[in-house]
Design a protein around this motif. Structure first.
Motif, PDB file in Angstrom:
ATOM      1  N   HIS A 111      48.730  -4.885 151.963  1.00 50.85           N
ATOM      2  CA  HIS A 111      48.697  -4.150 150.704  1.00 50.85           C
ATOM      3  C   HIS A 111      47.407  -3.337 150.589  1.00 50.85           C
ATOM      4  CE1 HIS A 111      51.951  -6.894 149.666  1.00 50.85           C
ATOM      5  NE2 HIS A 111      51.140  -7.899 149.940  1.00 50.85           N
ATOM      6  N   SER A 112      47.500  -2.223 149.880  1.00 47.27           N
ATOM      7  CA  SER A 112      46.312  -1.408 149.605  1.00 47.27           C
ATOM      8  C   SER A 112      46.299  -1.048 148.127  1.00 47.27           C
ATOM      9  CB  SER A 112      46.307  -0.135 150.453  1.00 47.27           C
ATOM     10  OG  SER A 112      47.433   0.669 150.157  1.00 47.27           O
ATOM     11  N   SER A 113      45.112  -0.792 147.616  1.00 55.96           N
ATOM     12  CA  SER A 113      44.989  -0.479 146.199  1.00 55.96           C
ATOM     13  C   SER A 113      43.927   0.579 145.992  1.00 55.96           C
ATOM     14  CB  SER A 113      44.615  -1.743 145.410  1.00 55.96           C
ATOM     15  OG  SER A 113      43.261  -2.100 145.687  1.00 55.96           O
ATOM     16  N   LYS A 114      43.886   1.093 144.767  1.00 55.05           N
ATOM     17  CA  LYS A 114      42.816   1.988 144.359  1.00 55.05           C
ATOM     18  C   LYS A 114      41.902   1.228 143.403  1.00 55.05           C
ATOM     19  CE  LYS A 114      45.148   6.402 145.066  1.00 55.05           C
ATOM     20  NZ  LYS A 114      45.481   7.734 144.509  1.00 55.05           N
ATOM     21  N   ARG A 115      40.592   1.355 143.648  1.00 53.14           N
ATOM     22  CA  ARG A 115      39.624   0.639 142.837  1.00 53.14           C
ATOM     23  C   ARG A 115      38.986   1.563 141.810  1.00 53.14           C
ATOM     24  NH1 ARG A 115      35.481  -3.546 145.391  1.00 53.14           N
ATOM     25  NH2 ARG A 115      37.384  -4.779 145.109  1.00 53.14           N
ATOM     26  N   PHE A 116      39.017   1.134 140.565  1.00 55.11           N
ATOM     27  CA  PHE A 116      38.392   1.871 139.471  1.00 55.11           C
ATOM     28  C   PHE A 116      37.199   1.073 138.956  1.00 55.11           C
ATOM     29  CE2 PHE A 116      42.500   3.804 139.659  1.00 55.11           C
ATOM     30  CZ  PHE A 116      42.305   5.119 139.240  1.00 55.11           C
ATOM     31  N   GLY A 117      36.141   1.797 138.616  1.00 51.94           N
ATOM     32  CA  GLY A 117      34.971   1.164 138.040  1.00 51.94           C
ATOM     33  C   GLY A 117      34.893   1.415 136.549  1.00 51.94           C
ATOM     34  N   VAL A 118      34.533   0.377 135.800  1.00 51.45           N
ATOM     35  CA  VAL A 118      34.342   0.490 134.358  1.00 51.45           C
ATOM     36  C   VAL A 118      32.838   0.572 134.101  1.00 51.45           C
ATOM     37  CG1 VAL A 118      34.759  -0.564 132.122  1.00 51.45           C
ATOM     38  CG2 VAL A 118      36.395  -0.925 133.985  1.00 51.45           C
ATOM     39  N   ASP A 143      34.961   5.299 130.026  1.00 50.57           N
ATOM     40  CA  ASP A 143      34.137   5.634 131.183  1.00 50.57           C
ATOM     41  C   ASP A 143      34.688   4.875 132.384  1.00 50.57           C
ATOM     42  OD1 ASP A 143      32.233   6.547 132.875  1.00 50.57           O
ATOM     43  OD2 ASP A 143      30.509   5.796 131.749  1.00 50.57           O
ATOM     44  N   LEU A 144      35.725   5.445 132.961  1.00 51.44           N
ATOM     45  CA  LEU A 144      36.464   4.803 134.042  1.00 51.44           C
ATOM     46  C   LEU A 144      36.550   5.782 135.213  1.00 51.44           C
ATOM     47  CD1 LEU A 144      38.197   2.172 134.575  1.00 51.44           C
ATOM     48  CD2 LEU A 144      40.174   3.517 133.849  1.00 51.44           C
ATOM     49  N   LYS A 145      36.147   5.354 136.401  1.00 55.47           N
ATOM     50  CA  LYS A 145      36.094   6.256 137.552  1.00 55.47           C
ATOM     51  C   LYS A 145      36.714   5.602 138.783  1.00 55.47           C
ATOM     52  CE  LYS A 145      31.710   8.243 135.940  1.00 55.47           C
ATOM     53  NZ  LYS A 145      30.270   8.445 136.256  1.00 55.47           N
ATOM     54  N   LEU A 146      37.386   6.433 139.578  1.00 54.34           N
ATOM     55  CA  LEU A 146      37.895   5.974 140.866  1.00 54.34           C
ATOM     56  C   LEU A 146      36.716   5.871 141.824  1.00 54.34           C
ATOM     57  CD1 LEU A 146      40.324   5.328 142.729  1.00 54.34           C
ATOM     58  CD2 LEU A 146      40.412   7.782 143.255  1.00 54.34           C
ATOM     59  N   ILE A 147      36.484   4.687 142.378  1.00 56.80           N
ATOM     60  CA  ILE A 147      35.296   4.502 143.224  1.00 56.80           C
ATOM     61  C   ILE A 147      35.636   4.101 144.657  1.00 56.80           C
ATOM     62  CG2 ILE A 147      33.792   3.949 141.287  1.00 56.80           C
ATOM     63  CD1 ILE A 147      34.109   1.007 141.939  1.00 56.80           C
ATOM     64  N   GLY A 148      36.895   3.912 144.988  1.00 55.39           N
ATOM     65  CA  GLY A 148      37.218   3.567 146.360  1.00 55.39           C
ATOM     66  C   GLY A 148      38.610   3.010 146.534  1.00 55.39           C
ATOM     67  N   GLU A 149      38.868   2.476 147.718  1.00 55.74           N
ATOM     68  CA  GLU A 149      40.140   1.848 148.034  1.00 55.74           C
ATOM     69  C   GLU A 149      39.883   0.447 148.576  1.00 55.74           C
ATOM     70  OE1 GLU A 149      42.143   4.372 150.753  1.00 55.74           O
ATOM     71  OE2 GLU A 149      42.530   5.965 149.270  1.00 55.74           O
ATOM     72  N   VAL A 150      40.855  -0.425 148.380  1.00 52.10           N
ATOM     73  CA  VAL A 150      40.739  -1.808 148.825  1.00 52.10           C
ATOM     74  C   VAL A 150      41.974  -2.168 149.638  1.00 52.10           C
ATOM     75  CG1 VAL A 150      40.552  -4.216 148.092  1.00 52.10           C
ATOM     76  CG2 VAL A 150      39.386  -2.430 146.791  1.00 52.10           C
ATOM     77  N   GLY A 175      46.189   9.788 135.820  1.00 52.66           N
ATOM     78  CA  GLY A 175      46.000   9.667 134.379  1.00 52.66           C
ATOM     79  C   GLY A 175      44.743   8.882 134.042  1.00 52.66           C
ATOM     80  N   LEU A 176      44.488   7.817 134.779  1.00 52.49           N
ATOM     81  CA  LEU A 176      43.287   7.015 134.564  1.00 52.49           C
ATOM     82  C   LEU A 176      42.023   7.801 134.908  1.00 52.49           C
ATOM     83  CD1 LEU A 176      44.478   3.567 135.998  1.00 52.49           C
ATOM     84  CD2 LEU A 176      43.974   4.091 133.606  1.00 52.49           C
ATOM     85  N   GLU A 177      42.107   8.605 135.961  1.00 54.53           N
ATOM     86  CA  GLU A 177      40.946   9.405 136.369  1.00 54.53           C
ATOM     87  C   GLU A 177      40.604  10.485 135.345  1.00 54.53           C
ATOM     88  OE1 GLU A 177      40.250  10.554 140.634  1.00 54.53           O
ATOM     89  OE2 GLU A 177      42.359   9.985 140.779  1.00 54.53           O
ATOM     90  N   ASN A 178      41.629  11.064 134.731  1.00 49.58           N
ATOM     91  CA  ASN A 178      41.416  12.242 133.889  1.00 49.58           C
ATOM     92  C   ASN A 178      41.287  11.945 132.398  1.00 49.58           C
ATOM     93  OD1 ASN A 178      41.516  13.947 136.133  1.00 49.58           O
ATOM     94  ND2 ASN A 178      43.747  14.115 136.023  1.00 49.58           N
ATOM     95  N   LEU A 219      27.722  -0.055 136.109  1.00 47.70           N
ATOM     96  CA  LEU A 219      29.029  -0.593 136.459  1.00 47.70           C
ATOM     97  C   LEU A 219      29.201  -1.994 135.878  1.00 47.70           C
ATOM     98  CD1 LEU A 219      31.673  -0.303 138.078  1.00 47.70           C
ATOM     99  CD2 LEU A 219      30.465  -1.265 140.053  1.00 47.70           C
ATOM    100  N   LEU A 220      30.206  -2.159 135.009  1.00 53.06           N
ATOM    101  CA  LEU A 220      30.450  -3.435 134.348  1.00 53.06           C
ATOM    102  C   LEU A 220      31.531  -4.265 135.027  1.00 53.06           C
ATOM    103  CD1 LEU A 220      30.463  -2.306 130.602  1.00 53.06           C
ATOM    104  CD2 LEU A 220      28.534  -3.174 131.942  1.00 53.06           C
ATOM    105  N   LYS A 221      32.564  -3.587 135.498  1.00 55.08           N
ATOM    106  CA  LYS A 221      33.711  -4.304 136.039  1.00 55.08           C
ATOM    107  C   LYS A 221      34.475  -3.394 136.987  1.00 55.08           C
ATOM    108  CE  LYS A 221      37.100  -5.388 133.150  1.00 55.08           C
ATOM    109  NZ  LYS A 221      37.882  -6.131 132.145  1.00 55.08           N
TER     110      LYS A 221
END
Length: 366
Positions: free
Chosen positions: A60-67, A48-55, A40-43, A73-75
């Motif tokens: 624990h693992s997560s998905k990283r989104f860029g603002v 202007d929010l994009k999936l840019i990687g994994e952490v 939902g966040l990707e689409n 890239l702001l955040k």
């Protein structure tokens, strides 16, 4: 912290915040609701929010989104899932033997039918259909258990391996034939079968678990066990970030509120609830209202944003008492366009994840 980052920006110069997502009872497997949320966040098209990687951090693992703003890239936002449903995997009533189902079903029927949840009819009208459907399903399921028991008594002349008089068995056969022919319950069974994604066993297991959770029973006290799991995840994530937001969906809001009621740390957290079950279940357990008040009075919770929709028949607006610090919580009516069938099947309940308008809260400092 191990990062697999698709962005060319340096993580040392960009602020990174953590979000812990706590799913409700709909996520049967780890990642089920989490994937809907991330997709939902990707689409979405309004940020202007994009999936840019994994952490990855230990355990624990997560998905990283860029603002972004004009391709800058702001955040960065790292989203983790706090999965807890595996703790209750062996407590499903539907998997138990027939005797346990009968006794557990009797207890369940009394617990839900003769409870204050009926007050929701007057104070939370949007929950009426969802509640009625759930209670009707419970009655239908229990009816099936009783019919099966009576028919077995008539055929075998014994109850749970205890022999009974022959005339009792003959009476049981007669009663079983009558009950088995009641067209009303047959009709209800057909309707429930037509609802393809609807599972009677799953609903019964959820009702059984909620009863046990509110009563805090089962092995090591159930609430304590789940709270301990989530507290470990929260502590691990907080160690690696300066800012943390808890996002809880549906029954996950009950779990999260219990966690945050007594939360203390050197860092504050923000709290977001989506289609929370707090309203409905507060009729059944006064403990929930006490936990809500403790959250609102907790100095370590900086803000609580509660999203609800009148189109959602499974969640509602979080109730607050007049003596709570009500200034901390902000209510947002979530816009959902849906059909009657969507509401009936609970599809609207997932709209908070598939169309995450609430994500603007995460970006207010971006």
């Amino acid at each position: 912290m191990e990062v697999n980052d698709k962005s060319n920006s340096s993580s040392n110069t960009i602020s990174t915040e953590a979000v812990i997502f706590i799913p409700g009872l709909s996520g049967e497997e780890k990642g089920y609701l989490f994937d809907i949320l991330c997709e939902g966040l990707e689409n979405q098209e309004w940020l202007d929010l994009k999936l840019i990687g994994e952490v990855n951090i230990p355990g624990h693992s997560s998905k990283r989104f860029g603002v972004y703003s004009q391709q800058t890239l702001l955040k960065q936002i790292d989203i983790y899932e706090a999965f807890w449903l595996d703790i209750i995997a062996d407590q499903r009533l539907s998997n138990k033997d027939f005797r346990t189902k009968l006794l557990g079903g009797t207890d369940l029927l009394i617990y839900w039918l003769f409870s204050p949840v009926w007050k929701a009819f007057y104070e939370a009208p949007s929950l009426i259909i969802g509640l009625l459907l759930s209670l009707l399903t419970l009655v239908f399921w229990y009816y099936g258990i009783l019919v099966t028991l009576i028919k077995e008594v008539g055929e075998n002349n014994h109850v749970f391996e205890q022999v009974i008089p022959i005339n009792w068995g003959e009476n049981a056969t007669f009663i079983g034939q009558i009950l088995d022919g009641w067209s009303f319950f047959i009709f209800i069974g057909i309707i429930l079968s037509i609802l393809g994604s609807f599972s009677v066993d799953k609903l019964i297991d959820k009702a059984h678990f909620v009863k046990r959770y509110l009563g805090n029973v089962g092995g090591i006290l159930l609430r304590n066990k789940i709270r301990s799991r989530l507290r470990k995840i929260t502590d691990d994530v907080l160690y690696n970030y300066d800012k943390l937001t808890i996002v809880a969906h549906s029954f996950g809001a009950i779990i999260a509120t219990d966690l945050l009621a007594d939360y203390d740390s050197t860092k504050q957290v923000e709290y977001i609830t989506l289609g929370a079950s707090l309203k409905l279940l507060s009729y059944r357990s006064k403990w929930i209202k006490k936990e809500i008040k403790k959250c609102l009075d907790n100095q370590f919770i900086s803000e609580w944003n509660d999203f609800y929709s009148m189109q959602d028949w499974l969640g509602g607006k979080t109730p607050i008492s007049s003596v709570s610090n009500s200034a901390k919580i902000k209510f947002h009516e979530f816009p959902i366009q849906c059909s009657f069938i969507d509401r009936l099947l609970g599809i609207t309940h997932i709209a908070y994840l598939s169309n995450p308008l609430w994500a603007k809260i995460l970006l207010k400092d971006g």
